[in-house]
Scaffold this active site. Structure first.
Site, mmCIF file in Angstrom:
data_model
loop_
_atom_site.group_PDB
_atom_site.id
_atom_site.type_symbol
_atom_site.label_atom_id
_atom_site.label_comp_id
_atom_site.label_asym_id
_atom_site.label_seq_id
_atom_site.Cartn_x
_atom_site.Cartn_y
_atom_site.Cartn_z
ATOM 1 N N CYS A 95 0.695 -1.007 0.030
ATOM 2 C CA CYS A 95 -0.355 0.006 0.067
ATOM 3 C C CYS A 95 0.505 1.092 -0.074
ATOM 4 O O CYS A 95 1.748 1.890 -1.023
ATOM 5 C CB CYS A 95 -0.606 -0.284 0.926
ATOM 6 N N ARG A 132 -13.068 6.660 -0.885
ATOM 7 C CA ARG A 132 -12.108 5.233 -1.004
ATOM 8 C C ARG A 132 -12.142 3.796 -1.263
ATOM 9 O O ARG A 132 -13.668 3.863 -1.640
ATOM 10 C CB ARG A 132 -11.405 5.141 0.470
ATOM 11 N N HIS A 196 -3.792 -5.451 2.293
ATOM 12 C CA HIS A 196 -3.380 -6.095 3.822
ATOM 13 C C HIS A 196 -3.729 -7.286 4.746
ATOM 14 O O HIS A 196 -4.034 -7.617 3.530
ATOM 15 C CB HIS A 196 -3.863 -4.242 4.612
HETATM 16 N N1 GLN Z 1 -2.483 6.688 2.267
HETATM 17 C C1 GLN Z 1 -2.453 6.104 1.429
HETATM 18 C C2 GLN Z 1 -3.804 6.050 0.841
HETATM 19 O O1 GLN Z 1 -5.136 6.003 1.222
HETATM 20 C C3 GLN Z 1 -1.776 4.683 1.721
HETATM 21 C C4 GLN Z 1 -2.574 4.030 2.887
HETATM 22 C C5 GLN Z 1 -2.239 2.619 3.132
HETATM 23 O O2 GLN Z 1 -1.345 2.260 2.933
HETATM 24 N N2 GLN Z 1 -3.179 1.530 3.415
HETATM 25 O O3 GLN Z 1 -3.839 5.808 -0.165
#
Ligand code: GLN
Length: 247
Positions: A95, A132, A196
């Site tokens: 990520c 998101r 993840h």
């Molecule tokens: N900050 C980044 C995003 O929101 C990565 C998030 C993450 O590592 N889960 O895209």
């Protein structure tokens, strides 16, 4: 040589959803096979390491804030990481770590965090923070000549563009962008993913691909890994995959 040397970068800052667990999995799977596994940690203010001395460099995920905090330090490591990558060191990136190896990450406020530019992709977050990519994800990937359905969990605002060699095709979830057909980035010595989970706990094939790559590179021959009993891991994953794909 029956040993793998790992550099785990920014474990204290980039460790979303137990991403550090990925290194526990690698270390466990090595131990079960009598392979020595040495893990060193690197973070802000650590002495600059010899990146090329490592078989595997690992970076986990983090929120925008953590990415900003480590960014200046990461840029200082650019030359070392790039040389190691070109020498064949494996890069495993989750990520936020994935995003920062591309050209840049532009957050929801338009603030740009420079990436190391090792790869041509770049990531731009949706200006609307509520948009998101969150939830379970299943992708189909080709690993060691076999098609494998891999499961994980994603949570990112970043939309990654310009990936030419993705890790897999999205069967469920979003992937590199909202409702994207593909997820992650894949090269012989690079696996970068939004998954993840921690990703490796559910997906033993990916762990073994990485371990195998590192041993092959060290020995110069094609190493056959001793098979482990992955019934539990695979059954757990299948329950999740069935739940997501059969509804
Ligand atoms: N900050 C980044 C995003 O929101 C990565 C998030 C993450 O590592 N889960 O895209």
């Amino acid at each position: 040589m029956n040993k793998i040397k790992i550099l785990h970068m920014y474990a204290d800052m980039l460790d979303l959803y137990g991403d550090s667990g990925n290194m526990e999995i690698i270390s466990y799977r090595c131990k079960m096979r009598g392979i020595e596994c040495e893990i060193h940690k690197y973070s802000i203010d650590s002495e600059m390491p010899d990146f090329s001395a490592y078989d595997l460099i690992y970076i986990g995920g983090g929120a925008d804030l953590e990415q900003q905090h480590i960014s200046e330090d990461l840029v200082k490591c650019r030359e070392g990481i790039e040389t190691a990558y070109k020498n064949g060191t494996f890069l495993f990136l989750i990520c936020g770590g994935y995003q920062l190896m591309g050209k840049y990450y532009r957050d929801a406020d338009g603030v740009e965090i420079p990436g190391l530019g090792l790869f041509d992709y770049y990531t731009i977050a949706e200006p609307d923070r509520r948009k998101r990519c969150i939830g379970n994800v299943v992708i189909r990937t080709e690993i060691c000549g076999k098609s494998v359905d891999v499961a994980g969990f994603e949570n990112h605002g970043g939309q990654t563009h310009g990936v030419e060699t993705p890790l897999g095709e999205v069967l469920y979830g979003h992937g590199n962008r909202t409702k994207s057909s593909h997820e992650g980035y894949f090269e012989k010595n690079v696996i970068a993913t939004y998954m993840h989970g921690p990703c490796l706990a559910k997906n033993p094939e990916i762990s073994d691909y990485i371990i195998c790559y590192c041993l092959n590179r060290n020995s110069g021959t094609a190493v056959e890994l001793t098979a482990l009993d992955d019934t539990l891991e695979k059954d757990c994953r299948q329950v999740m995959i069935d739940r997501l794909l059969k509804n």
